[in-house]
Design an enzyme around this catalytic site. Structure first.
Site, mmCIF file in Angstrom:
data_model
loop_
_atom_site.group_PDB
_atom_site.id
_atom_site.type_symbol
_atom_site.label_atom_id
_atom_site.label_comp_id
_atom_site.label_asym_id
_atom_site.label_seq_id
_atom_site.Cartn_x
_atom_site.Cartn_y
_atom_site.Cartn_z
ATOM 1 N N HIS A 115 0.829 -1.213 0.000
ATOM 2 C CA HIS A 115 0.000 0.000 0.000
ATOM 3 C C HIS A 115 0.860 1.257 0.000
ATOM 4 C CE1 HIS A 115 -2.934 -3.042 1.509
ATOM 5 N NE2 HIS A 115 -3.748 -2.343 0.731
ATOM 6 N N PHE A 121 3.090 4.358 -2.674
ATOM 7 C CA PHE A 121 2.790 5.352 -3.713
ATOM 8 C C PHE A 121 2.616 4.717 -5.092
ATOM 9 C CE2 PHE A 121 4.325 8.849 -6.622
ATOM 10 C CZ PHE A 121 3.192 9.644 -6.493
ATOM 11 N N HIS A 145 1.347 1.776 -5.651
ATOM 12 C CA HIS A 145 -0.020 1.218 -5.653
ATOM 13 C C HIS A 145 -1.025 2.330 -5.934
ATOM 14 C CE1 HIS A 145 -3.686 -0.843 -4.468
ATOM 15 N NE2 HIS A 145 -3.888 0.044 -3.517
ATOM 16 N N HIS A 171 -6.741 7.274 -2.010
ATOM 17 C CA HIS A 171 -7.524 6.225 -1.341
ATOM 18 C C HIS A 171 -6.792 5.452 -0.250
ATOM 19 C CE1 HIS A 171 -5.354 3.331 -3.810
ATOM 20 N NE2 HIS A 171 -5.906 2.368 -3.111
ATOM 21 N N ASP A 174 -9.144 -0.496 -7.318
ATOM 22 C CA ASP A 174 -8.337 -0.838 -6.149
ATOM 23 C C ASP A 174 -7.837 -2.276 -6.196
ATOM 24 O OD1 ASP A 174 -7.093 -0.454 -3.695
ATOM 25 O OD2 ASP A 174 -8.914 -0.824 -2.530
ATOM 26 N N GLN A 233 -4.357 -16.454 -4.632
ATOM 27 C CA GLN A 233 -4.723 -15.871 -5.920
ATOM 28 C C GLN A 233 -6.076 -16.386 -6.398
ATOM 29 O OE1 GLN A 233 -1.983 -16.921 -9.085
ATOM 30 N NE2 GLN A 233 -2.136 -14.894 -9.999
#
Length: 344
Positions: A63, A65, A67, A103, A213, A264
């Site tokens: 999480h 920059f 991303h 976000h 996201d 996954q």
């Protein structure tokens, strides 16, 4: 050339080329969607806003920059792919792009379950209600409260109020505990979706930031795989801390229980595909994305099957080896075999 200008700016001392490149690309998105002209955003203010955003993303595995950029780039791409410029107001598009940028501001690397179980300052401040997402919003508007980084400073009070309300709705929608509620609401609207209905558009905006996201698994394998490694590292870090602190261990983060393929496949099957499939019902041009994800899930399932087979074979081999060793040790302890007659 624009990247070089960033690197020469005193504010950006010690920047890496890649960071400056991302900043320029984010600026291009605002320009390309006509936000600069439409909302009278000065270039130096946008630059300062993006710098403050960059500064408030932490150096953590997932999480971070980069991303933030990936999510914003996906939002930008979806706006163009679905021709939202002809279906929604510019101010709604500005809300969505800026929400994507902001976000995950100041994400700690530990999710809401940890915040609540550990009784962190964020959980106490927000009464266990979406502590991280509320914090991301608060940090975004701390940045926007400063005149030098307020990209909305030339807008009317009514416009600013609408933007603030929209950004809060979008960022709070990224709390995965609200996933099913938002998705079910969107599904109920699909048969008679109306782009002129504010409630309908609000739900669509929430769906679009959710899709953006979690979009890594919808990207090509060579892009998605490194990001999955980063996410699992962050998950494992949290489960390690939970074990050390005697807190409930989040099951899908436990390094002793989760494998890369199983993580996954579960995510693609139960989270990503249902979301993309419903969005593709409104925008048929997106149908290719679920197909790509299904192919990726099938490959991950095959890898998981192979891993399981290898583990089982390894276990059997070990049992055989142990059994052989035990027999040999028993014979050795018994000494020479005296049951046979001496032939000498």
């Amino acid at each position: 050339e624009e990247v070089r200008q960033y690197l020469k700016t005193p504010t950006f001392d010690n920047w890496q080329w890649e960071d400056a490149e991302i900043m320029v690309l984010l600026q291009v998105m605002y320009t390309d969607l006509d936000f600069i002209a439409t909302f009278n955003i000065e270039s130096d203010v946008l630059q300062r806003f993006l710098f403050e955003v960059y500064r408030r993303y932490n150096n953590i595995p997932f999480h971070n920059f980069k991303h933030c950029f990936c999510v914003t780039q996906m939002m930008y791409g979806l706006i163009w792919l679905t021709d939202l410029r002809s279906r929604m107001d510019s101010i709604d598009l500005l809300i969505m792009l800026t929400s994507a940028v902001c976000h995950d501001l100041d994400h700690t690397g530990y999710n809401n379950a940890y915040q609540i179980n550990a009784r962190t300052e964020l959980a106490l401040r927000y009464n266990d209600i979406s502590p991280l997402e509320n914090h991301h919003c608060a940090v975004a508007f701390e940045i926007l409260e400063k005149t030098e980084s307020n990209i909305f400073r030339n807008l009317s009070m009514d416009q600013y109020k609408r933007i603030r309300e929209g950004i809060i709705k979008c960022i709070l929608a990224t709390d995965m505990t609200r996933h099913n509620d938002i998705l079910n609401k969107f599904k109920s609207l699909l048969p008679a979706f109306d782009f002129t209905n504010k409630d309908h558009k609000d739900v669509l905006m929430m769906i679009l930031i959710k899709v953006s996201d979690i979009s890594n698994e919808a990207r090509p394998m060579e892009v998605a795989e490194p990001w999955l490694d980063c996410l699992l590292q962050e998950f494992y870090n949290q489960s390690d801390v939970e074990k050390l602190e005697g807190l409930p261990v989040t099951p899908f983060m436990d390094r002793d229980k989760v494998t890369k393929p199983s993580s996954q496949t579960g995510f693609i099957r139960f989270v990503l595909l249902p979301l993309f499939i419903e969005l593709a019902n409104l925008f048929p041009c997106l149908e290719v994305i679920p197909v790509n994800s299904i192919q990726k899930m099938e490959k991950a399932l095959e890898r998981e099957k192979q891993n399981r087979a290898q583990s089982e074979n390894g276990a059997k081999s070990k049992e055989t080896t142990v059994g052989t060793q035990s027999t040999a040790e028993s014979h050795a302890e018994a000494g020479p075999d005296t049951s046979k007659p001496d032939t000498q």
